[in-house]
Scaffold this motif. Structure first.
Motif, PDB file in Angstrom:
ATOM      1  N   THR A  96       1.931   9.923   5.766  1.00 28.68           N
ATOM      2  CA  THR A  96       3.159  10.094   5.945  1.00 28.68           C
ATOM      3  C   THR A  96       4.041   9.064   6.498  1.00 28.68           C
ATOM      4  OG1 THR A  96       2.690  11.068   8.100  1.00 28.68           O
ATOM      5  CG2 THR A  96       2.571  12.611   6.197  1.00 28.68           C
ATOM      6  N   ALA A  97       3.681   7.752   6.749  1.00 25.21           N
ATOM      7  CA  ALA A  97       4.521   6.712   7.425  1.00 25.21           C
ATOM      8  C   ALA A  97       5.756   6.394   6.389  1.00 25.21           C
ATOM      9  CB  ALA A  97       3.493   5.752   7.515  1.00 25.21           C
ATOM     10  N   PRO A  98       6.703   6.362   6.964  1.00 25.88           N
ATOM     11  CA  PRO A  98       8.008   5.921   6.217  1.00 25.88           C
ATOM     12  C   PRO A  98       7.954   4.523   5.809  1.00 25.88           C
ATOM     13  CG  PRO A  98       8.830   6.470   8.392  1.00 25.88           C
ATOM     14  CD  PRO A  98       7.285   6.731   8.381  1.00 25.88           C
ATOM     15  N   THR A  99       7.649   3.650   6.790  1.00 26.44           N
ATOM     16  CA  THR A  99       7.371   2.276   6.391  1.00 26.44           C
ATOM     17  C   THR A  99       6.231   1.654   7.016  1.00 26.44           C
ATOM     18  OG1 THR A  99       8.616   1.638   8.650  1.00 26.44           O
ATOM     19  CG2 THR A  99      10.137   1.953   6.801  1.00 26.44           C
ATOM     20  N   ALA A 100       5.934   0.226   6.440  1.00 23.75           N
ATOM     21  CA  ALA A 100       4.490  -0.250   7.096  1.00 23.75           C
ATOM     22  C   ALA A 100       4.910  -0.625   8.644  1.00 23.75           C
ATOM     23  CB  ALA A 100       4.442  -1.669   6.278  1.00 23.75           C
ATOM     24  N   GLU A 101       6.073  -0.829   8.792  1.00 25.51           N
ATOM     25  CA  GLU A 101       6.295  -1.048  10.381  1.00 25.51           C
ATOM     26  C   GLU A 101       6.061   0.090  11.122  1.00 25.51           C
ATOM     27  OE1 GLU A 101       8.754  -4.189   8.116  1.00 25.51           O
ATOM     28  OE2 GLU A 101       8.140  -2.036   7.933  1.00 25.51           O
ATOM     29  N   ALA A 102       6.487   1.139  10.862  1.00 26.78           N
ATOM     30  CA  ALA A 102       5.970   2.427  11.509  1.00 26.78           C
ATOM     31  C   ALA A 102       4.590   2.757  11.556  1.00 26.78           C
ATOM     32  CB  ALA A 102       7.034   3.645  10.865  1.00 26.78           C
ATOM     33  N   PHE A 103       3.766   2.592  10.636  1.00 22.38           N
ATOM     34  CA  PHE A 103       2.488   2.781  10.659  1.00 22.38           C
ATOM     35  C   PHE A 103       1.966   1.754  11.567  1.00 22.38           C
ATOM     36  CE2 PHE A 103      -1.755   1.411   9.250  1.00 22.38           C
ATOM     37  CZ  PHE A 103      -2.401   2.779   9.448  1.00 22.38           C
ATOM     38  N   LEU A 104       2.261   0.327  11.547  1.00 24.38           N
ATOM     39  CA  LEU A 104       1.679  -0.604  12.549  1.00 24.38           C
ATOM     40  C   LEU A 104       2.088  -0.349  13.910  1.00 24.38           C
ATOM     41  CD1 LEU A 104       2.077  -3.509  10.036  1.00 24.38           C
ATOM     42  CD2 LEU A 104      -0.124  -2.427  10.602  1.00 24.38           C
TER      43      LEU A 104
ATOM     44  N   LEU B 252       0.909  -1.165  -0.081  1.00 23.72           N
ATOM     45  CA  LEU B 252       0.019  -0.001  -0.175  1.00 23.72           C
ATOM     46  C   LEU B 252       0.804   1.293   0.022  1.00 23.72           C
ATOM     47  CD1 LEU B 252      -2.900  -1.100   2.421  1.00 23.72           C
ATOM     48  CD2 LEU B 252      -2.900  -0.911  -0.062  1.00 23.72           C
ATOM     49  N   LEU B 253       1.857   1.306   0.771  1.00 24.28           N
ATOM     50  CA  LEU B 253       2.905   2.359   0.751  1.00 24.28           C
ATOM     51  C   LEU B 253       3.332   2.388  -0.648  1.00 24.28           C
ATOM     52  CD1 LEU B 253       4.388   2.123   4.365  1.00 24.28           C
ATOM     53  CD2 LEU B 253       2.543   3.805   3.508  1.00 24.28           C
ATOM     54  N   SER B 254       3.700   1.484  -1.426  1.00 20.35           N
ATOM     55  CA  SER B 254       4.492   1.578  -2.572  1.00 20.35           C
ATOM     56  C   SER B 254       3.655   2.061  -3.544  1.00 20.35           C
ATOM     57  CB  SER B 254       4.826   0.284  -3.115  1.00 20.35           C
ATOM     58  OG  SER B 254       5.409   0.194  -4.337  1.00 20.35           O
ATOM     59  N   PHE B 255       2.256   1.795  -3.396  1.00 21.25           N
ATOM     60  CA  PHE B 255       1.053   2.277  -4.230  1.00 21.25           C
ATOM     61  C   PHE B 255       0.911   3.838  -4.145  1.00 21.25           C
ATOM     62  CE2 PHE B 255      -1.227  -2.093  -4.939  1.00 21.25           C
ATOM     63  CZ  PHE B 255      -0.264  -2.416  -5.901  1.00 21.25           C
ATOM     64  N   ARG B 256       0.920   3.989  -2.742  1.00 24.46           N
ATOM     65  CA  ARG B 256       0.804   5.330  -2.436  1.00 24.46           C
ATOM     66  C   ARG B 256       1.724   6.505  -3.022  1.00 24.46           C
ATOM     67  NH1 ARG B 256       3.210   6.925   3.422  1.00 24.46           N
ATOM     68  NH2 ARG B 256       4.986   6.677   2.019  1.00 24.46           N
ATOM     69  N   ASP B 257       3.046   5.648  -2.807  1.00 24.43           N
ATOM     70  CA  ASP B 257       4.061   6.533  -3.564  1.00 24.43           C
ATOM     71  C   ASP B 257       4.197   6.667  -4.822  1.00 24.43           C
ATOM     72  OD1 ASP B 257       4.996   7.013  -0.879  1.00 24.43           O
ATOM     73  OD2 ASP B 257       6.666   5.359  -0.748  1.00 24.43           O
ATOM     74  N   ARG B 258       3.430   5.584  -5.427  1.00 27.25           N
ATOM     75  CA  ARG B 258       3.345   5.757  -7.090  1.00 27.25           C
ATOM     76  C   ARG B 258       2.136   6.134  -7.431  1.00 27.25           C
ATOM     77  NH1 ARG B 258       4.461  -0.029  -9.126  1.00 27.25           N
ATOM     78  NH2 ARG B 258       3.805  -0.777  -7.039  1.00 27.25           N
ATOM     79  N   HIS B 259       1.392   6.836  -6.662  1.00 26.10           N
ATOM     80  CA  HIS B 259       0.075   7.444  -6.889  1.00 26.10           C
ATOM     81  C   HIS B 259      -1.097   6.677  -7.359  1.00 26.10           C
ATOM     82  CE1 HIS B 259       2.167  11.149  -6.060  1.00 26.10           C
ATOM     83  NE2 HIS B 259       2.996  11.153  -6.937  1.00 26.10           N
ATOM     84  N   HIS B 260      -0.907   5.409  -6.995  1.00 25.79           N
ATOM     85  CA  HIS B 260      -1.941   4.422  -7.540  1.00 25.79           C
ATOM     86  C   HIS B 260      -3.011   4.284  -6.425  1.00 25.79           C
ATOM     87  CE1 HIS B 260       0.103   2.572 -10.767  1.00 25.79           C
ATOM     88  NE2 HIS B 260       1.151   2.192 -10.200  1.00 25.79           N
ATOM     89  N   LEU B 261      -2.539   4.949  -5.072  1.00 29.65           N
ATOM     90  CA  LEU B 261      -3.730   4.881  -4.138  1.00 29.65           C
ATOM     91  C   LEU B 261      -3.916   6.249  -3.511  1.00 29.65           C
ATOM     92  CD1 LEU B 261      -4.933   3.477  -1.932  1.00 29.65           C
ATOM     93  CD2 LEU B 261      -3.027   3.291  -0.482  1.00 29.65           C
ATOM     94  N   ALA B 262      -5.073   6.566  -3.422  1.00 27.40           N
ATOM     95  CA  ALA B 262      -5.602   7.907  -2.622  1.00 27.40           C
ATOM     96  C   ALA B 262      -5.782   7.458  -1.263  1.00 27.40           C
ATOM     97  CB  ALA B 262      -6.852   8.336  -3.491  1.00 27.40           C
ATOM     98  N   PRO B 263      -4.925   7.767  -0.427  1.00 25.38           N
ATOM     99  CA  PRO B 263      -5.063   7.480   1.147  1.00 25.38           C
ATOM    100  C   PRO B 263      -6.339   7.624   1.738  1.00 25.38           C
ATOM    101  CG  PRO B 263      -2.798   8.196   0.666  1.00 25.38           C
ATOM    102  CD  PRO B 263      -3.780   8.505  -0.446  1.00 25.38           C
ATOM    103  N   ALA B 264      -7.116   8.913   1.305  1.00 25.42           N
ATOM    104  CA  ALA B 264      -8.356   9.209   1.883  1.00 25.42           C
ATOM    105  C   ALA B 264      -9.456   8.164   1.501  1.00 25.42           C
ATOM    106  CB  ALA B 264      -8.707  10.800   1.090  1.00 25.42           C
ATOM    107  N   TYR B 265      -9.447   7.388   0.593  1.00 20.91           N
ATOM    108  CA  TYR B 265     -10.406   6.623   0.231  1.00 20.91           C
ATOM    109  C   TYR B 265     -10.293   5.114   1.011  1.00 20.91           C
ATOM    110  CZ  TYR B 265     -11.928  10.173  -2.933  1.00 20.91           C
ATOM    111  OH  TYR B 265     -12.400  11.517  -3.457  1.00 20.91           O
TER     112      TYR B 265
END
Length: 549
Positions: free
Chosen positions: A506-514, A418-431
């Motif tokens: 703004t999370a740098p990694t998945a582990e940081a978000f979790l 998901l973070l990879s998709f976020r950074d490549r603009h495949h994912l709009a986090p708001a949704y």
């Protein structure tokens, strides 16, 4: 075409040589799904190409000579360097030796394991030419002599009566062998039975009570036909994947027994393992999942979503679809238009309009067409790749509720993607509304499980601190000697609220978000699995598999 077949594959090569079209590729892929055959075999079976077309295309694209074999091309001294069993196992024929270079003709020029095996056996550097398998076998009979197993499957075992061995070996398709092996599993109450190539034979090994013993051997000449038969019976499509599995059934004494077949690509051929399939009961509702009160509330919050995107993760397609169906059961769908894309989900108590997907279909295009029907909720069976996921996100942006499956079995991997998709603009986090990630674990049989001290290595790997005890089961009559009590579903449930969304953006990694989610009281499957380990319901091996695979 790149969206249909992988670059460098046989389909890609034939397409580039203008021998087949995209429609031909789609037809062959559909044939694979129906029969479990290889891609090239599907093309030949459908009459799209001949085997000569395939061999020529491979030799041309890979810059490998294509030869029509004749006896005059073969040096008998060179033939003696390569054992007959090795040549027949890999469908190759030694031609001539010049110094330390050995020239061979081979049916499959992409078979690197065959080249490595010849180099190891001869000490020579191998150069290859492509030849017809029919002509290779003719040369093998000419120079090695007729194969002793040419009209026999070549199965030998002291565990089967002579009449059974005769029936098995006369059936070159492998169907009789498979039937007898499955019957052997049931009668001997085995936990598993495996076939794997070793040297110039295929070993058949049985496992029971935590110990493995060899029960027979099979000639490698017809082993590919056996594997192909298993693929067909278990509906395992394709042949290029590293690992695959499926289910097949066997009728015995008036009842049908389900088996799992697992394939793992190895040197000399596939490693094949059968085990009785332990079915998990279909959950009638959230309560059947055994969720904590907090997870149940999070599940209810996701089920109440009216728009946005809900992701359902599981490696196994069946489990993923079951979890999607459970979500649909909990979601209020009355007076709503629901469209299901794919053949897997939508098999629960509620039924909805379904759009089947053919192999290679552009899911983005299908989804856009489905949106023209103005649905309230769209279900996508698999949105793992970037294009499909991007299409799902666009549908959510248009005000739809999208429930999308992803082929990831743990929440860390899912959020990394998901973070990879976020950074490549495949994912709009708001949704993003939240995620459900499920995996099944096999619980221990309560009648034969025993407590024993953990080794220091296990305590370190499992992060048990100063040590402790663990449980294992070796099998008993009540569990048919499997040591398995049943299956249980572990589920990660994480609803994304506004505060979570800000951290996710703004999370740098998945582990940081979790870690942030844990600071707010979220509890993942690791804690659930540790509870089961401590109570003796999970073995340390199953606990490790639930977390680290």
């Amino acid at each position: 075409m790149e969206s249909i077949v992988k670059e460098g594959s046989l389909g890609s090569i034939l397409f580039k040589c203008q021998i087949i079209s995209e429609d031909d590729i789609r037809a062959a892929l559909e044939e694979q799904v129906q029969t479990g055959c290889r891609f090239g075999e599907a093309l030949v079976k459908l009459g799209i190409v001949t085997q000569e077309d395939i061999d020529w295309a491979l030799s041309n694209q890979l810059n490998i000579p294509y030869v029509r074999l004749k006896p005059a091309m073969v040096d008998r001294g060179t033939v003696a360097l390569v054992p007959a069993a090795l040549a027949r196992q890999h469908n190759l024929m030694p031609l001539i030796r010049a110094g330390d270079e050995l020239s061979i003709a081979i049916a499959d020029p992409l078979n690197k394991a065959a080249v490595a095996a010849v180099e190891q056996a001869t000490g020579c550097t191998v150069s290859i030419s492509v030849a017809l398998i029919r002509e290779i076998r003719e040369m093998q009979d000419e120079f090695y002599g007729p194969s002793e197993t040419a009209e026999s499957l070549g199965f030998v075992s002291a565990n089967f009566p002579a009449a059974a061995l005769d029936a098995i070996n006369r059936d070159l398709s492998g169907a009789k062998l498979i039937d007898y092996l499955l019957l052997f599993i049931v009668q001997q109450k085995l936990s598993s039975l495996s076939l794997y190539p070793v040297g110039d034979a295929v070993v058949v090994a049985a496992r029971r009570g935590g110990q493995t013993r060899e029960i027979g051997r099979l000639s490698p000449c017809h082993y590919p036909e056996v594997v192909l038969r298993v693929r067909k019976l278990a509906r395992i499509a394709g042949a290029g994947e590293f690992a695959a599995r499926g289910e097949l059934s066997f009728a015995w004494k008036g009842k049908t027994i389900a088996f799992q077949a697992a394939l793992l690509r190895g040197e000399g051929g596939d490693h094949l393992t059968f085990r009785v399939h332990i079915a998990a009961p279909y959950p009638a509702g959230v309560a059947d999942l055994g969720l904590s009160a907090e997870k149940a509330r999070s599940f209810e919050a996701l089920a109440a979503a009216q728009r946005g995107m809900i992701l359902v993760g599981a490696r196994e397609p069946e489990l993923r679809c079951r979890m999607i169906d459970l979500y649909l059961q909990e979601h209020e769908t009355a007076a709503k238009t629901v469209i299901v894309l794919g053949s897997g989900p939508g098999q629960g108590e509620k039924r909805f309009p379904r759009i089947p997907l053919s192999p290679g279909a552009d899911l983005g295009e299908v989804l856009l067409a489905a949106l023209e029907q103005d649905p309230d909720l769209v279900v996508m069976e698999d949105a793992t790749d970037g294009r499909a996921f991007s299409a799902a996100c666009k549908a959510a942006i248009r005000g739809k509720l999208v429930v999308a499956g992803v082929a990831l079995g743990d929440i860390v991997s899912l959020f990394r993607q998901l973070l990879s998709f976020r950074d490549r603009h495949h994912l709009a986090p708001a949704y993003l509304r939240g995620v459900l990630v499920a995996r099944e674990v096999r619980t221990l049989c309560p009648d034969c499980r025993r407590s024993e001290p953990c080794t220091p290595e296990e305590a370190k790997t499992l992060r048990l601190g100063g040590g402790g005890s663990c449980h294992r089961a070796v099998g008993c009559p009540s569990c048919d000697q499997t040591g398995i009590g049943g299956k249980r579903c572990l589920v990660d449930v994480l609803a994304i609220d506004e505060e979570s969304r800000r951290h996710f953006e703004t999370a740098p990694t998945a582990e940081a978000f979790l870690d942030f989610a844990k600071s707010r009281g979220w509890r993942g499957v690791e804690e659930d699995a540790r509870d089961l380990l401590a109570s003796g319901d999970l073995s340390p091996e199953e606990f490790a598999a639930s977390l680290f695979t």
